[in-house]
Scaffold this motif. Structure first.
Motif, PDB file in Angstrom:
ATOM      1  N   UNK A   1      20.567  22.276 127.004  1.00 33.96           N
ATOM      2  CA  UNK A   1      20.907  23.248 128.029  1.00 33.96           C
ATOM      3  C   UNK A   1      19.914  24.382 127.925  1.00 33.96           C
ATOM      4  N   UNK A   2      19.354  24.795 129.043  1.00 32.65           N
ATOM      5  CA  UNK A   2      18.309  25.822 128.986  1.00 32.65           C
ATOM      6  C   UNK A   2      18.811  27.129 128.387  1.00 32.65           C
TER       7      UNK A   2
ATOM      8  N   UNK B   1      27.161  25.460 130.072  1.00 36.37           N
ATOM      9  CA  UNK B   1      26.650  25.469 128.698  1.00 36.37           C
ATOM     10  C   UNK B   1      27.620  24.694 127.807  1.00 36.37           C
TER      11      UNK B   1
ATOM     12  N   UNK C   1      22.764  22.530 137.026  1.00 37.55           N
ATOM     13  CA  UNK C   1      22.589  23.959 137.309  1.00 37.55           C
ATOM     14  C   UNK C   1      21.769  24.163 138.583  1.00 37.55           C
ATOM     15  N   UNK C   2      21.177  23.099 139.125  1.00 32.63           N
ATOM     16  CA  UNK C   2      20.454  23.189 140.402  1.00 32.63           C
ATOM     17  C   UNK C   2      21.390  23.219 141.598  1.00 32.63           C
ATOM     18  N   UNK C   3      22.664  22.967 141.372  1.00 34.69           N
ATOM     19  CA  UNK C   3      23.544  22.966 142.543  1.00 34.69           C
ATOM     20  C   UNK C   3      24.946  23.421 142.223  1.00 34.69           C
ATOM     21  N   UNK C   4      25.190  23.712 140.951  1.00 34.66           N
ATOM     22  CA  UNK C   4      26.536  24.068 140.515  1.00 34.66           C
ATOM     23  C   UNK C   4      26.495  25.476 139.946  1.00 34.66           C
TER      24      UNK C   4
ATOM     25  N   UNK D   1      12.890  14.902 138.107  1.00 35.22           N
ATOM     26  CA  UNK D   1      11.945  15.541 137.175  1.00 35.22           C
ATOM     27  C   UNK D   1      12.399  15.525 135.714  1.00 35.22           C
ATOM     28  N   UNK D   2      13.623  15.044 135.459  1.00 32.71           N
ATOM     29  CA  UNK D   2      14.159  15.185 134.111  1.00 32.71           C
ATOM     30  C   UNK D   2      14.029  13.915 133.274  1.00 32.71           C
TER      31      UNK D   2
ATOM     32  N   UNK E   1      22.802  10.844 146.443  1.00 30.38           N
ATOM     33  CA  UNK E   1      21.386  11.045 146.781  1.00 30.38           C
ATOM     34  C   UNK E   1      20.879  12.345 146.178  1.00 30.38           C
TER      35      UNK E   1
END
Ligand SMILES: [Zn+2]
Lengths: 195, 89, 981
Positions: free
Chosen positions: A194-195, A123, A115-118, A173-174, A165
């Motif tokens: 999933x948040x 979900x 979800x940081x790039x997509x 961080x995960x 990369x």
């Protein structure tokens, strides 16, 4: 390989697969489906992926399919040949094995990380196993497919290093990263957070 | 940011699409004269209200969509695949 | 000395965990859970900064994100971060902050004399002064303003701003904005129906108003318990919705807590892009100020803020508190402070009748009804409050160190108005309430004008039911509802904007931008009667707080001046962002080397090992030259080696498209200006592609691999544009054609072997092909095998030499490349980079992006004869426009320098001693391989008719002027004997 702890981080791997693009010609329709059936291939419906070890097939463009299988072994060459010979008038069969890199992702935080790039809704109840989609990830075009044990990710080979990369940095961080191979995706269920 | 409902891929962000211009003008026939092509390439209505547009889904199914966008509210309706080829789902 | 102090246990503060911090260099102490503002108040400090224009001392006015005055600079290891709100900044160990806009110090601010000069600084001052030229601006006003105006200090960021940033994409069925009683009740209801809910709250804790009322603590605890058990409900605290962008898209900024920040490598904020099917605005209402003289003195604070400081942090904002109110809600602070032992010296209430006032009076608080505060005495802090009856009568005074004001509550409508919601006047709350179109979402609670926590909670459930119906959610949730503690009966408020009497003492409507009642009057007198005009004239509501606590006051004052009701004036519409956002958060992770993705060649690692210097061309990283020696010598050495012997270069970046299907040839005939249907299988042809307006779009070779299979190559730069162009043309304009397009750029690694000895090298390396000139002539294409790898071979040349291009699947690139190098060793085969490739193509007169610049036609570039005479193709009709045939158009020519000086791209070509824009310009230039003298390509007006002329190439910015001869662009081997050798 011992089972990873549920709190482990994102697991990543690569699959050096043979990738064959089947692009239907006009009016191929049911004839193509019959032809595929004769070759023992299943052509999934729009936005679907089918995985049956050691093969994966998916459809993210209308009347086009990507057929994946291990690149090594005599089956690889035979498959491309069979399509060209068997269904030549119905579809173009184009080797994309070098054009697309296949990455594998699993682990509870994998989708949260993506979800940081997509921009797609990943979900687990929305992007369920059996579903596939083309979109952008970290600015590069990707095809995502949800398999029982995780996600399969196809990206142009020229941007694969960039994407690798990005995935590595974004996963940091995960939790403790891990490795993964294609067998783990065909079977096994992985809990997804999933948040 | 627009959200465009692609008939094949579902609702996607604008960034996945490339705007391909006014879909209310059609390319004239081959034998048409230069003035008709001039109108096709250069003359635009610039309406306040519904406007037919081409959007190519380059970040998804790569289909060309013809849709209507409201130039005031950005509401989008009547999304259809332009493609000649097999009809999408 | 009386003043604020911590007197009780706060809901959020931990008395066992002291936290030390520095403010303006002074060591102070607070508690874990404090904000900077609450810690300052607990330390007895009122003064927080100086005002924007007049440098008046300012205190803390609110307890939340609406704060106009308590802005500070935060000093961190990364630098100075200006304009942080003390009222929302969480206190952390070692925090360092400084007050803003004071010089030399907060207490003794020399520029407070601006207050004395204020007669010269009215609204519109900037406009008027700019219009009056003369000494006054330069010598007096500008230096004064530069020193005086502004808020925080922005420091140049030196070196890397290394903190990470990220942008997270979120999805939900319903975004609930605000987690007060309405938002919490709604979110629980929606999630209970199985809907995916994202609940955003800008506070550090959930609860909103329920935090301030002990009767609601049990309900809140229960709600948070339920919330934790609902996986489809995500609650984000410290998350401010920055803007509403339509189509269900919202931007949000989340401030990370310390432990999460550490996990994310020191990242402080996270930008979120939220997509929701519906939105529920439960974002509450903001208490507003009342205008009266000196309503900005430190110690004048909103009544709700006083209640918040007491409940949340156990801090009393004063020792002797006076109130000035027009509504019953404000009395909650009064009763709470009294219960905590704070002395309330009196209430000035605008109304004659009030249930709350009756209760206060019964409890022994002096209540002054039908009265208004007229002024405040004291400079650096409130010392006394002057008030009088509305009907007249003598002014009386209350000795107090805090004046707690409440002018009612304004629904937070900014986000709804950004979605186009119209506002309607609600007399019961004296405020505007937005009306959201159905299909977008709903409003609930105080944002919709409701009052009382129970009424708001019930309204939240009502709105949730509405949205659930729209979204066709499942069955209603099982009755798990906790009853709402009932609201108290209240007397309605009486609208009150301005209690100031005449011009004596400044009465502010905007504390952050120092806008006063008289500024609004001035704007009105000068004709700025529309609210939006008044706003721009006075800057009212244009500061970072967006006029949250005073915005409606300005509208009220303007309405009175115009003699109309405020409902006819309206309310300011704040745009995104709702709060200051660091640029780093907006930029996200795509900065510096991650600004755009990098595309790497299949041989990238080999090129690195060979010592290549890389260059970015578009997204690609390409070897520019091998070795790290600077200057032209290594480039020319590579290029000369190609001319003399043989070189190899990586051209894998060329766009490659497979065009297949029974109509492939017809389609290419439509796309290209020249013909491909006549191309024989096994042959390649150079093609040019036009845009519909007749300009050149791209060029490249296309090979026919089978009757219904073509391989198109494009320039590197235009690869994706050409694919999109073809896809568009195929789908929009060729609906009858049966053609399949596939981008195989990344599938094939492609190498050019060029030079007089190219055939020797290739013949030694490949099998399955006969390479004699007759067997495999110029522009032939075939399948071949290289080191056992099946691939393709093309006899095409970009260098002007005998050349072959070999393509193999990218995975086998290195094997193939190394096999070629080994086979070429006897011929001294050497790799060459992009610079040498460029030198070679310029000498040969081949065009690239510099000449395909979007303004050149086929005729301009010498391709007029390639246009087919029959049949339609893209660009055909408009390329024939008479204006595009004019002889004076810029035409492609070659230029040779007549001296030893260098040429530069962009040099103008001029006649004799002429000056000015000239006749054309150089597009590409290089030293020649033969003698090192510079030559180049140029676009020159009437160029083909000027061949043989001598012109001047001039670069005024370099003070260079060089004589050049105009020549044919084909400067090398115009008969093509080399490529056909
Ligand atoms: Zn699509």
């Amino acid at each position: 390989m011992s089972a990873p702890s549920p709190d482990a981080g994102v697991r990543q791997g690569r699959w050096p697969a043979q990738v064959l693009e089947i692009a239907a010609l006009r009016g191929a329709g049911s004839a193509l489906a019959q032809c595929a059936h004769r070759l023992g291939e299943a052509l999934p419906g729009p936005g679907e992926v089918r995985a049956s070890a050691p093969r994966v097939s998916l459809c993210v463009r209308p009347q086009r399919w990507l057929l994946l299988q291990p690149a090594e072994g005599p089956e690889a060459a035979a498959r491309a040949h069979a399509w060209q010979e068997g269904c030549g008038g119905l579809a173009a069969a184009i080797d994309m094995s070098s054009a697309l890199s296949v990455l594998l992702l699993s682990g509870r935080p994998a989708r949260e990380m993506l979800a940081r790039g997509c921009r797609l809704d990943l979900h687990p109840q929305v992007f369920r196993p059996g579903m596939a989609a083309s979109t952008l990830l970290a600015q590069v075009p990707v095809t995502l497919a949800a398999l029982p044990g995780g996600l399969l990710l196809l990206s142009p080979s020229s941007t694969a290093q960039h994407l690798g990369e990005w995935l590595e940095a974004t996963a940091r961080p995960f939790g403790e990263p891990g490795t993964l191979d294609i067998e783990a995706l065909f079977s096994g269920e992985t809990a997804t957070r999933y948040p | 940011m627009l959200r465009i409902p692609c008939p094949f891929c579902g609702v996607r962000d604008e960034i996945e699409f490339r705007y391909r211009g006014d879909a209310s003008v059609a390319r004239p026939a081959a034998q048409a004269d230069a003035s008709e092509f001039f109108r096709y390439v250069y003359e635009r209505a610039n309406p306040l209200g519904w406007h037919a547009e081409w959007w190519l889904h380059v970040g998804g199914c790569r289909q060309l969509l013809r849709l209507e966008r409201h130039t005031l509210t950005h509401e989008i309706r009547a999304v259809a695949v332009a493609a000649a080829a097999e009809p999408a789902r | 000395m009386p003043g604020p102090a911590r007197i009780a246990q706060g809901l959020l503060t931990d008395p066992r965990r002291p936290v030390s911090f520095r403010f303006d260099g002074r060591q102070l102490s607070g508690l874990a859970g404090d904000t900077l503002a609450s810690a300052l108040l607990a330390s007895g400090r009122l003064l927080a900064g100086r005002s924007f224009k007049y440098h008046r001392p300012r205190g803390i006015v609110t307890a939340g994100p609406e704060e106009p005055c308590a802005l500070v600079d935060l000093l961190t290891a990364a630098g100075r971060e200006p304009n942080r709100l003390a009222t929302t900044l969480p206190l952390s160990e070692g925090l360092r902050a400084e007050s803003q806009n004071r010089w030399p110090s907060l207490r003794c601010d020399v520029l407070a004399l601006n207050g004395a000069l204020s007669a010269f600084l009215p609204a519109g001052f900037y406009y008027k002064t700019f219009m009056r030229p003369g000494w006054a601006w330069e010598r007096l006003f500008e230096p004064l303003i530069r020193r005086a105006a502004g808020l925080g200090r922005l420091e140049a960021i030196v070196g890397r701003h290394a903190e990470p940033a990220e942008i997270v994409h979120d999805h939900a069925d319903v975004l609930v904005v605000g987690a007060g009683s309405a938002g919490l009740a709604a979110a629980l209801h929606l999630a209970g129906l199985g809907l995916r809910v994202l609940l955003s709250e800008q506070d550090s804790v959930l609860g909103g108003g329920t935090l301030l009322d002990p009767r609601w603590h049990a309900w809140r605890a229960h709600a948070l318990g339920v919330l934790q058990r609902l996986p489809q409900l995500r609650a984000l605290t410290r998350t401010c919705i920055l803007g509403a962008y339509g189509q269900g898209v919202f931007g949000a900024l989340e401030r990370l807590e310390a432990d999460e920040s550490a996990r994310f490598g020191g990242q402080r904020e996270r930008l979120r892009v939220i997509r929701a099917r519906r939105v529920l605005f439960a974002c509450g209402a903001t208490e507003r100020l009342i205008a009266f003289a000196n309503n900005d003195r430190p110690g004048v604070m909103l009544a709700g803020a006083a209640l918040a400081y007491l409940r949340r942090y156990g801090v009393a904002v004063g020792e002797r508190c006076a109130f000035f109110v027009n509504n019953d809600e404000a009395y909650e602070a009064l009763f709470a402070l009294r219960a905590a032992g704070v002395r309330v010296v009196g209430v000035v209430d605008r109304r004659a009748v009030s249930l709350a006032a009756d209760r206060a009076a019964a409890a022994g608080v002096p209540v002054f009804r039908d009265s208004v505060v007229e002024t405040v005495r004291g400079r650096a802090r409130v010392r006394a409050v002057g008030f009088a009856q509305v009907s007249g009568g003598p002014r009386r005074h209350l000795v107090a160190d805090a004046l707690l004001v409440s002018g009612g509550h304004t629904p937070n409508a900014a986000l709804a108005t950004q979605l186009g919601a119209p506002l309607h006047w609600e007399a019961a709350i004296a405020g505007f309430v937005p009306a959201l179109s159905p299909g977008l979402g709903a409003l609930a609670g105080a944002a919709r004008g409701e009052g009382g926590l129970a009424a708001c909670a019930a309204d939240g459930v009502r709105a949730a039911r509405l949205l659930a119906l729209e979204l066709q959610a499942g069955a209603p949730p099982t009755a798990d509802a906790q009853p709402f503690p009932p609201d108290e009966r209240q007397t309605p408020l009486l609208a009150l904007w301005d209690a100031s009497k005449g011009p004596r003492g400044k009465a502010f409507v905007d504390l952050q931008n120092d806008v006063t009642v008289s500024d609004v009057h001035l704007a009105h007198r000068e004709g700025y009667e529309h609210l939006e005009h008044m706003k721009r004239y006075t800057t009212h509501g244009m500061a970072t707080d967006q006029g949250r606590i005073g915005g409606l006051l300005g509208a009220g004052v303007l309405a009175a001046a115009r003699g109309v009701h405020i409902s006819a004036v309206g309310q300011l519409k704040p745009r995104p962002y709702a709060q200051a956002v660091p640029f780093a958060a907006l930029a996200g992770p795509e900065v510096r080397e991650h600004y755009k993705p990098k595309r790497r060649l299949p041989l990238h690692a080999w090129h690195e090992r060979a010592g290549a210097t890389f260059v970015s061309t578009g997204l690609w990283l390409r070897p520019l030259v091998y070795g790290d020696a600077a200057g032209w010598e290594p480039v020319l050495a590579e290029a000369r080696h190609v001319r003399r012997a043989v070189g190899i270069t990586d051209v894998s970046t060329l766009g490659k498209l497979e065009v297949r299907g029974p109509d492939a040839a017809r389609f290419l005939d439509f796309i290209y200006a020249n013909t491909f249907s006549t191309l024989a299988v096994g042959r390649a042809r150079y093609g040019i592609m036009l845009r519909e307006d007749g300009m050149m779009m791209d060029d490249g070779t296309t090979s026919r691999l089978a009757a219904d299979q073509f391989l198109v190559t494009t320039t590197t730069a235009n690869a994706s544009a050409v694919l999109e162009h073809m896809e568009f043309q195929l789908q929009a304009n060729c609906p009858g054609l049966d053609v399949v397009l596939s981008d195989v750029t990344d599938q094939w690694a492609q190498f050019a072997v060029a030079g007089p000895r190219a055939r020797e090298v290739v013949a030694a390396a490949v099998s399955g092909i006969e390479l004699s000139n007759a067997g495999f002539p110029f522009m032939a294409a075939a399948a071949m095998e290289l080191a056992g790898i099946p691939g393709r071979i093309f006899r095409i040349s970009f260098s002007g030499e005998l050349a072959y291009e070999l393509a193999v699947p990218a995975r086998q690139a290195e094997t193939a490349w190394c096999a070629l190098l080994a086979a070429g060793q006897p011929c001294q085969l050497r790799p060459y980079g992009l610079d040498a490739l460029n030198t070679l193509r310029i000498e040969k007169g081949h065009i690239t992006g510099a000449e395909l610049n979007g303004n050149t036609t086929p005729a301009d570039l010498g391709f007029a004869r390639m246009l087919k005479a029959h049949g339609d193709f893209v660009g055909r009709h408009l390329a024939a426009r008479p204006g595009l045939q004019a002889e004076e158009r810029l035409q492609l020519v070659g230029v040779r320098c007549l001296s030893d000086a260098r040429l530069r791209n962009g040099m103008h070509l001029l006649e004799g001693t002429a000056v000015g824009p000239g006749l054309g310009y150089i597009t590409s230039s290089t030293p020649a391989t033969a003698d090192g003298r510079w030559l180049g390509l140029a676009l020159l007006s009437g160029g083909r008719g000027r061949i043989g002329e001598t012109l001047r190439a001039s670069s005024p910015v370099h003070a260079e002027s060089v004589p050049v001869r105009i020549v044919s662009p084909h400067m090398l081997d115009p008969e093509n004997t080399r490529v056909r050798a």
